[in-house]
Design a protein around this motif. Structure first.
Motif, PDB file in Angstrom:
ATOM      1  N   ALA A 132      -2.858   8.753  -7.628  1.00  0.00           N
ATOM      2  CA  ALA A 132      -2.332   7.840  -8.647  1.00  0.00           C
ATOM      3  C   ALA A 132      -3.417   7.500  -9.661  1.00  0.00           C
ATOM      4  O   ALA A 132      -4.526   7.107  -9.298  1.00  0.00           O
ATOM      5  CB  ALA A 132      -1.805   6.575  -7.984  1.00  0.00           C
TER       6      ALA A 132
ATOM      7  N   TYR B 161       0.063   2.180  -7.271  1.00  0.00           N
ATOM      8  CA  TYR B 161       1.117   1.417  -6.598  1.00  0.00           C
ATOM      9  C   TYR B 161       0.445   0.640  -5.477  1.00  0.00           C
ATOM     10  O   TYR B 161      -0.301   1.223  -4.679  1.00  0.00           O
ATOM     11  CB  TYR B 161       2.147   2.412  -6.055  1.00  0.00           C
ATOM     12  CG  TYR B 161       2.807   2.062  -4.733  1.00  0.00           C
ATOM     13  CD1 TYR B 161       3.600   0.919  -4.608  1.00  0.00           C
ATOM     14  CD2 TYR B 161       2.652   2.893  -3.620  1.00  0.00           C
ATOM     15  CE1 TYR B 161       4.212   0.623  -3.392  1.00  0.00           C
ATOM     16  CE2 TYR B 161       3.266   2.601  -2.416  1.00  0.00           C
ATOM     17  CZ  TYR B 161       4.035   1.463  -2.303  1.00  0.00           C
ATOM     18  OH  TYR B 161       4.633   1.163  -1.106  1.00  0.00           O
ATOM     19  N   TRP B 162       0.624  -0.655  -5.449  1.00  0.00           N
ATOM     20  CA  TRP B 162       0.090  -1.440  -4.319  1.00  0.00           C
ATOM     21  C   TRP B 162       0.976  -2.672  -4.167  1.00  0.00           C
ATOM     22  O   TRP B 162       0.801  -3.660  -4.875  1.00  0.00           O
ATOM     23  CB  TRP B 162      -1.378  -1.831  -4.557  1.00  0.00           C
ATOM     24  CG  TRP B 162      -2.038  -2.428  -3.330  1.00  0.00           C
ATOM     25  CD1 TRP B 162      -2.392  -3.744  -3.140  1.00  0.00           C
ATOM     26  CD2 TRP B 162      -2.429  -1.736  -2.134  1.00  0.00           C
ATOM     27  NE1 TRP B 162      -2.964  -3.907  -1.899  1.00  0.00           N
ATOM     28  CE2 TRP B 162      -2.998  -2.673  -1.258  1.00  0.00           C
ATOM     29  CE3 TRP B 162      -2.338  -0.403  -1.705  1.00  0.00           C
ATOM     30  CZ2 TRP B 162      -3.484  -2.339   0.000  1.00  0.00           C
ATOM     31  CZ3 TRP B 162      -2.819  -0.072  -0.447  1.00  0.00           C
ATOM     32  CH2 TRP B 162      -3.388  -1.032   0.382  1.00  0.00           C
TER      33      TRP B 162
ATOM     34  N   SER C  95       7.346   6.720   2.960  1.00  0.00           N
ATOM     35  CA  SER C  95       6.099   6.158   2.428  1.00  0.00           C
ATOM     36  C   SER C  95       6.271   6.101   0.914  1.00  0.00           C
ATOM     37  O   SER C  95       6.688   7.099   0.301  1.00  0.00           O
ATOM     38  CB  SER C  95       4.950   7.094   2.796  1.00  0.00           C
ATOM     39  OG  SER C  95       3.779   6.719   2.133  1.00  0.00           O
ATOM     40  N   GLY C  96       5.960   4.948   0.334  1.00  0.00           N
ATOM     41  CA  GLY C  96       6.234   4.759  -1.095  1.00  0.00           C
ATOM     42  C   GLY C  96       5.714   5.899  -1.955  1.00  0.00           C
ATOM     43  O   GLY C  96       6.451   6.511  -2.735  1.00  0.00           O
ATOM     44  N   SER C  97       4.422   6.226  -1.781  1.00  0.00           N
ATOM     45  CA  SER C  97       3.812   7.227  -2.656  1.00  0.00           C
ATOM     46  C   SER C  97       4.408   8.621  -2.446  1.00  0.00           C
ATOM     47  O   SER C  97       4.225   9.503  -3.289  1.00  0.00           O
ATOM     48  CB  SER C  97       2.300   7.257  -2.444  1.00  0.00           C
ATOM     49  OG  SER C  97       2.020   7.522  -1.088  1.00  0.00           O
TER      50      SER C  97
ATOM     51  N   ARG D 135       6.483  10.314  -5.181  1.00  0.00           N
ATOM     52  CA  ARG D 135       5.834  11.043  -6.277  1.00  0.00           C
ATOM     53  C   ARG D 135       5.478  12.479  -5.899  1.00  0.00           C
ATOM     54  O   ARG D 135       5.088  13.254  -6.762  1.00  0.00           O
ATOM     55  CB  ARG D 135       4.572  10.302  -6.741  1.00  0.00           C
ATOM     56  CG  ARG D 135       4.832   8.905  -7.303  1.00  0.00           C
ATOM     57  CD  ARG D 135       3.542   8.319  -7.894  1.00  0.00           C
ATOM     58  NE  ARG D 135       2.467   8.395  -6.941  1.00  0.00           N
ATOM     59  CZ  ARG D 135       1.767   7.358  -6.472  1.00  0.00           C
ATOM     60  NH1 ARG D 135       2.030   6.129  -6.898  1.00  0.00           N
ATOM     61  NH2 ARG D 135       0.804   7.536  -5.605  1.00  0.00           N
TER      62      ARG D 135
ATOM     63  N   ASP E 290      -8.244   5.442  -3.390  1.00  0.00           N
ATOM     64  CA  ASP E 290      -7.037   4.809  -2.859  1.00  0.00           C
ATOM     65  C   ASP E 290      -7.465   3.816  -1.782  1.00  0.00           C
ATOM     66  O   ASP E 290      -8.569   3.311  -1.850  1.00  0.00           O
ATOM     67  CB  ASP E 290      -6.071   5.885  -2.352  1.00  0.00           C
ATOM     68  CG  ASP E 290      -5.365   6.573  -3.526  1.00  0.00           C
ATOM     69  OD1 ASP E 290      -5.195   5.919  -4.564  1.00  0.00           O
ATOM     70  OD2 ASP E 290      -5.004   7.739  -3.398  1.00  0.00           O
ATOM     71  N   ALA E 291      -6.612   3.594  -0.802  1.00  0.00           N
ATOM     72  CA  ALA E 291      -6.983   2.662   0.263  1.00  0.00           C
ATOM     73  C   ALA E 291      -7.786   3.422   1.315  1.00  0.00           C
ATOM     74  O   ALA E 291      -7.329   3.648   2.441  1.00  0.00           O
ATOM     75  CB  ALA E 291      -5.729   2.049   0.866  1.00  0.00           C
TER      76      ALA E 291
HETATM   77  O1  PMV Z   1       2.441   5.254   0.131  1.00  0.00           O
HETATM   78  P1  PMV Z   1       1.403   4.425   0.760  1.00  0.00           P
HETATM   79  O2  PMV Z   1       2.021   3.346   1.569  1.00  0.00           O
HETATM   80  O3  PMV Z   1       0.418   5.242   1.544  1.00  0.00           O
HETATM   81  O4  PMV Z   1       0.558   3.687  -0.395  1.00  0.00           O
HETATM   82  C1  PMV Z   1      -0.396   4.311  -1.184  1.00  0.00           C
HETATM   83  C2  PMV Z   1      -1.082   3.352  -2.086  1.00  0.00           C
HETATM   84  C3  PMV Z   1      -2.294   3.880  -2.821  1.00  0.00           C
HETATM   85  O5  PMV Z   1      -2.629   5.179  -2.406  1.00  0.00           O
HETATM   86  C4  PMV Z   1      -3.491   2.986  -2.559  1.00  0.00           C
HETATM   87  C5  PMV Z   1      -2.047   3.859  -4.332  1.00  0.00           C
HETATM   88  C6  PMV Z   1      -1.082   4.894  -4.848  1.00  0.00           C
HETATM   89  O6  PMV Z   1      -0.404   4.589  -5.845  1.00  0.00           O
HETATM   90  O7  PMV Z   1      -1.013   6.013  -4.298  1.00  0.00           O
END
Ligand code: PMV
Length: 325
Positions: free
Chosen positions: A13, A17-18, A134-136, A139, A280-281
């Motif tokens: 990203a 997204y957070w 998973s949200g990301s 994409r 990212d995280a």
């Molecule tokens: O889809 P998740 O729950 O792994 O969230 C990903 C969040 C970040 O990688 C930190 C930011 C992003 O937009 O990908």
């Protein structure tokens, strides 16, 4: 149809997204924008079976398996499907270390299940299906540059991802994936986001500024304005990073090696080398640059102790699906 094999890529990203506005429907608090990472691949093979059998290759983490089990159960209920599945999935990169393995993992699972069960979903519907894992992952059902619309409807009907530019649009762009650690992260994104929404004093401000930045990012992309693209990506990371650090308890996903890599990027910028960072995280650092600067940046980074590996990536194309009857 007896077996489906899907290959997908994680995404990085540039506008992050957070946080979720609806946990059950996995609706994000804001829109985000990413590029697919061609060098990193998830390969998932699915067939019908007499009982569910899940093999996640390099990870035996009970949490990872549980997430997949929950997802399959949700999928069966959603589409009133009675069958069981044999699922085998592997990554060519470390799992759950800030390399968005959940994005490629759940997009591959969503595409594979939909294809095996003959659901005939379009890209928009597949992004909704992947998001539920998973949200990301929403994409990663597309390649190139992808925009995930947060939407405003409470039922999530206007929340989906779409491709803005294909993978050939920014042919010279490279991402250097600086692997600092390949262990699983301590606080999951899901939990971390909840804590940030509940406790971070700076979070709401980031939501506002990040939406404005998204519009500017689309303009920068349209103009192929690499300098603005990089600066906007760094600014957005800065906002997310601040919110993570002022979360209670603070979310600190980075190590001294991560910060050393970031400082190296800053020094290269002073020398007028166009390169930018984001994370990212997780502790790994992603450096966005043009192909012409790759060697110099790599050579400079190699002097930093603690960096395990540097992977060079172009922008990924769309997922591939192979069906064996
Ligand atoms: O889809 P998740 O729950 O792994 O969230 C990903 C969040 C970040 O990688 C930190 C930011 C992003 O937009 O990908």
């Amino acid at each position: 149809m007896s077996t489906v094999t899907v290959q997908t890529h994680p995404n990085l990203a540039l506008i992050k997204y957070w946080g979720k506005r609806n946990e059950e429907l996995m609706l994000p608090t804001k829109s985000s924008l990413s590029i697919g990472l061609a060098a990193l691949t998830t390969r998932t093979t699915i067939s019908f079976a007499t009982h569910d059998n899940i093999d996640l290759g390099c990870t035996h983490s009970p949490q990872a398996i549980e997430k997949v089990v929950d997802y399959i159960n949700w999928f069966r209920k959603r589409y009133e499907i009675k069958e069981y599945f044999a699922i085998s999935s592997s990554n060519n990169f470390p799992t759950a270390a800030g390399l968005a393995s959940s994005a490629s993992g759940f997009s591959a699972l969503a595409i594979g299940l939909a294809s095996l069960c003959g659901l005939n979903l379009n890209k928009r519907e597949l992004s909704v299906l992947a998001r539920q894992g998973s949200g990301s992952a929403a994409r990663s059902v597309e390649g190139g540059v992808v925009l995930w619309h947060a939407g405003t409807n409470t039922d999530g009907s206007d929340c989906y991802a779409e491709q803005l530019f294909d993978e050939k649009y920014l042919q010279d762009l490279r991402v250097l994936i600086v692997i600092v650690e390949d262990r699983e992260k301590k606080v999951s994104s899901r939990k971390g986001m909840q804590l940030t929404i509940q406790t971070s004093p700076s979070y709401n401000q980031w939501l506002v500024t990040s939406e404005i930045r998204l519009t500017k990012m689309i303009t920068a992309l349209t103009n192929k304005d690499f300098l603005s693209l990089g600066n906007l990506a760094e600014e957005d990371w800065q906002g997310m990073h601040t919110s993570m650090l002022d979360t209670q308890p603070p979310l600190n996903y980075w190590t001294s090696t991560s910060y050393a890599a970031i400082n190296t990027v800053k020094k290269l910028q002073q020398q007028k080398i166009e390169c930018f960072f984001t994370t990212d995280a997780g502790p790994n650092v992603f450096i966005i640059c043009q192909q012409a600067h790759v060697d110099l940046i790599k050579q400079t980074l190699e002097k930093i102790p603690g960096i395990k590996r540097i992977i060079e990536s172009t922008i990924a194309g769309k997922p591939s699906v192979a069906i064996v009857y």
